[in-house]
Design a protein around this motif. Structure first.
Motif, PDB file in Angstrom:
ATOM      1  N   LEU A   1       4.199   5.659  -5.455  1.00 18.33           N
ATOM      2  CA  LEU A   1       4.249   5.743  -7.076  1.00 18.33           C
ATOM      3  C   LEU A   1       3.145   6.524  -7.555  1.00 18.33           C
ATOM      4  CD1 LEU A   1       5.081   1.726  -7.674  1.00 18.33           C
ATOM      5  CD2 LEU A   1       6.600   3.802  -7.893  1.00 18.33           C
ATOM      6  N   GLY A   2       2.095   6.371  -7.088  1.00 25.78           N
ATOM      7  CA  GLY A   2       0.988   7.399  -7.572  1.00 25.78           C
ATOM      8  C   GLY A   2       1.210   8.703  -7.282  1.00 25.78           C
ATOM      9  N   ARG A   3       1.858   9.325  -6.072  1.00 26.06           N
ATOM     10  CA  ARG A   3       2.372  10.418  -6.133  1.00 26.06           C
ATOM     11  C   ARG A   3       3.113  11.099  -7.051  1.00 26.06           C
ATOM     12  NH1 ARG A   3       1.716   9.203  -0.579  1.00 26.06           N
ATOM     13  NH2 ARG A   3       3.990   8.968  -0.460  1.00 26.06           N
ATOM     14  N   ALA A   4       4.248  10.028  -7.212  1.00 29.81           N
ATOM     15  CA  ALA A   4       5.432  10.298  -8.137  1.00 29.81           C
ATOM     16  C   ALA A   4       4.925  10.616  -9.607  1.00 29.81           C
ATOM     17  CB  ALA A   4       6.506   9.182  -7.987  1.00 29.81           C
ATOM     18  N   ALA A   5       4.049   9.853 -10.036  1.00 27.54           N
ATOM     19  CA  ALA A   5       3.320   9.693 -11.315  1.00 27.54           C
ATOM     20  C   ALA A   5       2.642  10.897 -11.478  1.00 27.54           C
ATOM     21  CB  ALA A   5       2.523   8.609 -11.544  1.00 27.54           C
ATOM     22  N   SER A   6       1.700  11.582 -10.227  1.00 27.56           N
ATOM     23  CA  SER A   6       0.951  12.488 -10.454  1.00 27.56           C
ATOM     24  C   SER A   6       1.928  13.881 -10.666  1.00 27.56           C
ATOM     25  CB  SER A   6       0.127  12.372  -9.093  1.00 27.56           C
ATOM     26  OG  SER A   6      -0.567  14.076  -9.081  1.00 27.56           O
ATOM     27  N   THR A   7       2.854  13.792  -9.794  1.00 24.13           N
ATOM     28  CA  THR A   7       3.733  15.048  -9.953  1.00 24.13           C
ATOM     29  C   THR A   7       4.518  15.065 -11.229  1.00 24.13           C
ATOM     30  OG1 THR A   7       4.396  14.789  -7.575  1.00 24.13           O
ATOM     31  CG2 THR A   7       5.819  15.996  -8.811  1.00 24.13           C
TER      32      THR A   7
ATOM     33  N   SER B   1       0.844  -1.246   0.123  1.00 27.66           N
ATOM     34  CA  SER B   1       0.058  -0.001   0.051  1.00 27.66           C
ATOM     35  C   SER B   1       1.041   1.121   0.150  1.00 27.66           C
ATOM     36  CB  SER B   1      -0.915   0.119   1.295  1.00 27.66           C
ATOM     37  OG  SER B   1      -1.837   1.174   1.338  1.00 27.66           O
ATOM     38  N   ALA B   2       1.894   1.333   0.893  1.00 33.51           N
ATOM     39  CA  ALA B   2       2.820   2.560   0.898  1.00 33.51           C
ATOM     40  C   ALA B   2       3.432   2.716  -0.589  1.00 33.51           C
ATOM     41  CB  ALA B   2       3.749   2.373   1.925  1.00 33.51           C
ATOM     42  N   LEU B   3       3.863   1.429  -1.280  1.00 36.39           N
ATOM     43  CA  LEU B   3       4.470   1.750  -2.357  1.00 36.39           C
ATOM     44  C   LEU B   3       3.742   2.131  -3.331  1.00 36.39           C
ATOM     45  CD1 LEU B   3       7.385   1.003  -3.820  1.00 36.39           C
ATOM     46  CD2 LEU B   3       6.377  -1.305  -4.268  1.00 36.39           C
ATOM     47  N   ALA B   4       2.537   1.776  -3.431  1.00 39.89           N
ATOM     48  CA  ALA B   4       1.376   2.100  -4.461  1.00 39.89           C
ATOM     49  C   ALA B   4       1.203   3.532  -4.372  1.00 39.89           C
ATOM     50  CB  ALA B   4       0.245   1.199  -4.327  1.00 39.89           C
ATOM     51  N   SER B   5       1.071   3.864  -3.162  1.00 36.88           N
ATOM     52  CA  SER B   5       0.720   5.285  -2.976  1.00 36.88           C
ATOM     53  C   SER B   5       2.139   6.241  -3.113  1.00 36.88           C
ATOM     54  CB  SER B   5       0.785   5.480  -1.137  1.00 36.88           C
ATOM     55  OG  SER B   5       0.298   7.094  -0.923  1.00 36.88           O
TER      56      SER B   5
END
Length: 113
Positions: free
Chosen positions: A62-68, A56-60
């Motif tokens: 990665l999602g923040r990095a992709a969004s940025t 869950s932490a890894l997916a979160s």
């Protein structure tokens, strides 16, 4: 994943169980012993394990990095130049026309049959 039974009126927790069937058995036993024929407000809760927390932490992250990254790319000079080009504008128009034709064709075919 581990499971526990929680009874709200009693504020009671069962021990953590490796599967939901054992937690349901705990719930049934608690209802029978403490509440007789009544059904209290209770629930079976999932307790995440260390692997679930890590995933869950890894997916979160990665999602923040992709969004940025997407946000920075959208604001870049290269993307602005591409959007202003005649090729891009033509591609957008053709995509819109093609989508309209597909939707209209689907509506017509559905009306025919």
């Amino acid at each position: 994943m581990r499971y526990v039974h929680y009874c709200v009126p009693c504020d009671a927790w069962s021990p953590e169980r490796p599967d939901s069937y054992q937690a349901i058995a705990d719930r049934d036993e608690h209802r029978r012993d403490a509440h007789h024929p009544l059904t209290p407000r209770d629930r079976i809760e999932e307790i995440p394990g260390p692997v679930d927390i890590a995933v869950s932490a890894l997916a979160s992250a990665l999602g923040r990095a992709a969004s940025t990254g997407i946000r920075k790319a959208a604001q870049s000079e290269a993307v602005r130049q591409v959007r202003e080009s005649a090729y891009w504008q033509q591609a957008v128009r053709l995509l819109a026309i093609g989508t309209g034709v597909l939707v209209l064709g689907t509506v017509i075919v559905n009306k025919m049959f």
